[in-house]
Design a protein around this motif. Structure first.
Motif, PDB file in Angstrom:
ATOM      1  N   ALA A   1     -86.880  58.610 -37.332  1.00 58.82           N
ATOM      2  CA  ALA A   1     -88.113  57.826 -37.450  1.00 58.82           C
ATOM      3  C   ALA A   1     -87.971  56.689 -38.460  1.00 58.82           C
ATOM      4  CB  ALA A   1     -89.269  58.741 -37.853  1.00 58.82           C
ATOM      5  N   GLU A   2     -87.082  56.854 -39.440  1.00 60.93           N
ATOM      6  CA  GLU A   2     -86.887  55.830 -40.467  1.00 60.93           C
ATOM      7  C   GLU A   2     -85.941  54.722 -40.018  1.00 60.93           C
ATOM      8  OE1 GLU A   2     -87.375  58.332 -44.609  1.00 60.93           O
ATOM      9  OE2 GLU A   2     -85.514  58.572 -43.444  1.00 60.93           O
ATOM     10  N   PHE A   3     -85.161  54.996 -38.977  1.00 57.62           N
ATOM     11  CA  PHE A   3     -84.193  54.007 -38.488  1.00 57.62           C
ATOM     12  C   PHE A   3     -84.868  53.072 -37.487  1.00 57.62           C
ATOM     13  CE2 PHE A   3     -81.219  52.599 -35.217  1.00 57.62           C
ATOM     14  CZ  PHE A   3     -80.260  51.982 -35.979  1.00 57.62           C
ATOM     15  N   PRO A   4     -84.659  51.742 -37.576  1.00 52.29           N
ATOM     16  CA  PRO A   4     -83.782  51.048 -38.537  1.00 52.29           C
ATOM     17  C   PRO A   4     -84.518  50.440 -39.734  1.00 52.29           C
ATOM     18  CG  PRO A   4     -84.311  49.567 -36.764  1.00 52.29           C
ATOM     19  CD  PRO A   4     -85.053  50.843 -36.470  1.00 52.29           C
ATOM     20  N   ASP A   5     -85.848  50.617 -39.800  1.00 49.80           N
ATOM     21  CA  ASP A   5     -86.635  49.885 -40.809  1.00 49.80           C
ATOM     22  C   ASP A   5     -86.145  50.153 -42.224  1.00 49.80           C
ATOM     23  OD1 ASP A   5     -88.101  48.901 -38.718  1.00 49.80           O
ATOM     24  OD2 ASP A   5     -89.818  50.243 -39.026  1.00 49.80           O
ATOM     25  N   ALA A   6     -85.767  51.410 -42.517  1.00 48.87           N
ATOM     26  CA  ALA A   6     -85.372  51.755 -43.879  1.00 48.87           C
ATOM     27  C   ALA A   6     -84.064  51.085 -44.301  1.00 48.87           C
ATOM     28  CB  ALA A   6     -85.243  53.272 -44.015  1.00 48.87           C
ATOM     29  N   LEU A   7     -83.325  50.533 -43.357  1.00 51.87           N
ATOM     30  CA  LEU A   7     -82.085  49.844 -43.716  1.00 51.87           C
ATOM     31  C   LEU A   7     -82.344  48.465 -44.322  1.00 51.87           C
ATOM     32  CD1 LEU A   7     -79.838  50.718 -40.639  1.00 51.87           C
ATOM     33  CD2 LEU A   7     -79.705  51.674 -42.946  1.00 51.87           C
ATOM     34  N   ALA A   8     -83.541  47.943 -44.109  1.00 53.74           N
ATOM     35  CA  ALA A   8     -83.931  46.660 -44.712  1.00 53.74           C
ATOM     36  C   ALA A   8     -82.888  45.568 -44.463  1.00 53.74           C
ATOM     37  CB  ALA A   8     -84.172  46.833 -46.218  1.00 53.74           C
ATOM     38  N   GLY A   9     -82.388  45.515 -43.242  1.00 51.92           N
ATOM     39  CA  GLY A   9     -81.451  44.459 -42.887  1.00 51.92           C
ATOM     40  C   GLY A   9     -80.007  44.708 -43.267  1.00 51.92           C
ATOM     41  N   GLU A  10     -79.694  45.873 -43.849  1.00 60.22           N
ATOM     42  CA  GLU A  10     -78.306  46.166 -44.225  1.00 60.22           C
ATOM     43  C   GLU A  10     -77.404  46.167 -42.992  1.00 60.22           C
ATOM     44  OE1 GLU A  10     -75.701  49.645 -46.548  1.00 60.22           O
ATOM     45  OE2 GLU A  10     -77.847  49.915 -46.221  1.00 60.22           O
ATOM     46  N   THR A  11     -76.205  45.662 -43.151  1.00 70.00           N
ATOM     47  CA  THR A  11     -75.239  45.653 -42.057  1.00 70.00           C
ATOM     48  C   THR A  11     -74.027  46.523 -42.400  1.00 70.00           C
ATOM     49  OG1 THR A  11     -74.138  43.659 -42.907  1.00 70.00           O
ATOM     50  CG2 THR A  11     -75.944  43.355 -41.303  1.00 70.00           C
ATOM     51  N   PHE A  12     -73.265  46.864 -41.357  1.00 65.39           N
ATOM     52  CA  PHE A  12     -72.171  47.820 -41.516  1.00 65.39           C
ATOM     53  C   PHE A  12     -70.910  47.320 -40.813  1.00 65.39           C
ATOM     54  CE2 PHE A  12     -76.125  50.061 -41.943  1.00 65.39           C
ATOM     55  CZ  PHE A  12     -75.909  50.926 -42.997  1.00 65.39           C
ATOM     56  N   ASP A  13     -69.783  47.673 -41.406  1.00 65.24           N
ATOM     57  CA  ASP A  13     -68.498  47.312 -40.807  1.00 65.24           C
ATOM     58  C   ASP A  13     -68.193  48.164 -39.585  1.00 65.24           C
ATOM     59  OD1 ASP A  13     -67.617  45.369 -42.879  1.00 65.24           O
ATOM     60  OD2 ASP A  13     -67.736  47.152 -44.156  1.00 65.24           O
ATOM     61  N   ALA A  14     -68.696  49.388 -39.563  1.00 70.59           N
ATOM     62  CA  ALA A  14     -68.457  50.285 -38.432  1.00 70.59           C
ATOM     63  C   ALA A  14     -69.702  51.123 -38.195  1.00 70.59           C
ATOM     64  CB  ALA A  14     -67.259  51.197 -38.707  1.00 70.59           C
TER      65      ALA A  14
ATOM     66  N   ALA B   1     -80.537  48.416 -31.445  1.00 71.46           N
ATOM     67  CA  ALA B   1     -80.778  48.253 -32.879  1.00 71.46           C
ATOM     68  C   ALA B   1     -79.458  48.207 -33.645  1.00 71.46           C
ATOM     69  CB  ALA B   1     -81.655  49.390 -33.397  1.00 71.46           C
ATOM     70  N   ASN B   2     -78.478  48.990 -33.233  1.00 73.46           N
ATOM     71  CA  ASN B   2     -77.177  48.995 -33.907  1.00 73.46           C
ATOM     72  C   ASN B   2     -76.509  47.630 -33.851  1.00 73.46           C
ATOM     73  OD1 ASN B   2     -77.179  51.693 -34.711  1.00 73.46           O
ATOM     74  ND2 ASN B   2     -76.314  52.392 -32.775  1.00 73.46           N
ATOM     75  N   LEU B   3     -76.626  46.954 -32.724  1.00 74.47           N
ATOM     76  CA  LEU B   3     -76.020  45.629 -32.597  1.00 74.47           C
ATOM     77  C   LEU B   3     -76.558  44.679 -33.654  1.00 74.47           C
ATOM     78  CD1 LEU B   3     -76.103  45.291 -28.708  1.00 74.47           C
ATOM     79  CD2 LEU B   3     -74.053  45.486 -30.130  1.00 74.47           C
ATOM     80  N   ALA B   4     -77.827  44.853 -33.997  1.00 79.96           N
ATOM     81  CA  ALA B   4     -78.445  43.984 -35.002  1.00 79.96           C
ATOM     82  C   ALA B   4     -77.994  44.318 -36.422  1.00 79.96           C
ATOM     83  CB  ALA B   4     -79.969  44.081 -34.916  1.00 79.96           C
ATOM     84  N   HIS B   5     -77.344  45.461 -36.602  1.00 77.27           N
ATOM     85  CA  HIS B   5     -76.920  45.881 -37.939  1.00 77.27           C
ATOM     86  C   HIS B   5     -75.402  45.881 -38.095  1.00 77.27           C
ATOM     87  CE1 HIS B   5     -80.789  46.932 -39.769  1.00 77.27           C
ATOM     88  NE2 HIS B   5     -81.173  47.142 -38.520  1.00 77.27           N
ATOM     89  N   LEU B   6     -74.713  45.163 -37.219  1.00 82.51           N
ATOM     90  CA  LEU B   6     -73.274  44.987 -37.374  1.00 82.51           C
ATOM     91  C   LEU B   6     -72.989  43.829 -38.318  1.00 82.51           C
ATOM     92  CD1 LEU B   6     -71.511  45.284 -33.879  1.00 82.51           C
ATOM     93  CD2 LEU B   6     -71.249  46.801 -35.854  1.00 82.51           C
TER      94      LEU B   6
END
Length: 315
Positions: free
Chosen positions: A187-200, A212-217
């Motif tokens: 329920a917290e994903f992805p809002d709680a990431l606050a725009g954080e991105t990830f290498d993998a 949503a994952n594509l937006a956080h790459l």
């Protein structure tokens, strides 16, 4: 011998059946323990084109008691973990010799828990997503058997930040035991990431989660897809956008790899097993069942009641 058979009515029954004989390139394994995995759920739901009745069970651990033509007889008596396409919920199972991975370094219970999940998690982190020292990693289904291992393999690879997503607060709390720096609920994903991105990013979910994952790459990030827990509906991928950011979407299918390059799959399994044997990675076996209770074990996994890994005692 005793074996569990899945019939056309979707029920699992313990029965007596003939002991299988290994063909060319195969070994027969006297099964001590068998691992319970999501493939058992999918098989019961009819997602695999396997004629019924058949003996399910895709991961088994025990000792080689017979070998087929072309297999070194010196392997007789060897303790192995077997990655197979069925037949594991039985006293004897057949396995391709290449996928009967030597497992003398761990006990048979751990070897059964290792199953397909450990090499899958290892390959996702080290081969597919190519996690390196300093990378940030996002792992969905964080409390599952693959997720709990993937976090540990990511840590072993030197990831600087490992974030998980689990189904609810209880499962998130369980996932935190395995080296995650932060675990969100679904329920917290992805809002709680606050725009954080990830290498993998590891994604076995699909649907809106995949989008949503594509937006956080991060730039040059890798999205590793290995399942569709939420939906089998296709997801449109903006390939041109990925290209502009140097990003990749890569899929992984361990079952296909077992048929196209079993030696490669076994090599990854051996490397993963070494990390388990030396204590770098822990397989959390949380439930054990008798052979007669295979149906219950699979019900628990399908309903989300299972944490970590379950095994079935055969011998």
């Amino acid at each position: 011998m005793k074996a569990v058979v899945l019939s056309a009515d979707d029920r699992f029954r313990l029965t007596e059946t003939a002991e299988p004989v290994p063909g060319p390139g195969e070994v027969a394994v006297r099964v001590a323990c068998a691992g319970v995995q999501w493939g058992d759920v999918l098989a019961r739901q009819g997602h695999f084109p396997i004629p019924r009745p058949f003996v399910p069970g895709f991961e088994a651990a025990g000792h080689i008691v017979a070998v087929g033509d072309g297999v070194d007889e010196g392997r007789l008596g060897e303790q192995v973990l077997a990655l197979i396409g069925g037949g594991g919920y039985a006293q004897v199972a057949l396995a391709p010799a290449a996928l009967a991975v030597p497992a003398e370094s761990v006990d048979v219970r751990t070897a059964a828990g290792f199953g397909w999940t450990a090499p899958t998690a290892y390959d996702l982190i080290n081969t597919v997503a190519g996690v390196e020292a300093g990378d940030s990693v996002l792992i969905h289904a964080a409390s599952g058997a693959v997720g709990t291992l993937a976090a540990q393999f990511a840590a072993a690879a030197g990831a600087r930040r490992i974030v998980g997503v689990a189904g609810n607060a209880d499962r998130a709390g369980y996932a935190r035991r395995f080296g995650y720096h932060q675990v969100l609920t679904r329920a917290e994903f992805p809002d709680a990431l606050a725009g954080e991105t990830f290498d993998a990013i590891l994604d076995p979910v699909g649907g809106a989660t995949r989008t949503a994952n594509l937006a956080h790459l991060a730039p040059h990030g890798r999205l590793a897809v290995y399942g569709n827990l939420a939906t089998f509906e296709p997801v449109d991928v903006p390939v041109n956008d990925l290209l502009m950011n140097g990003q990749s979407l890569i899929t992984y299918n361990s079952h296909l790899l077992s048929r196209t390059d079993p030696v490669r799959l076994a090599a990854g399994a051996a490397r993963a097993l070494a990390l388990v044997a030396d204590g770098s990675v822990r397989i959390d076996i949380t439930a054990e069942y008798e052979l007669a209770d295979v149906g219950t074990a699979i019900d628990h996994l399908a309903s989300g009641a299972t944490r970590g890994k379950s095994v079935v005692r055969v011998r």
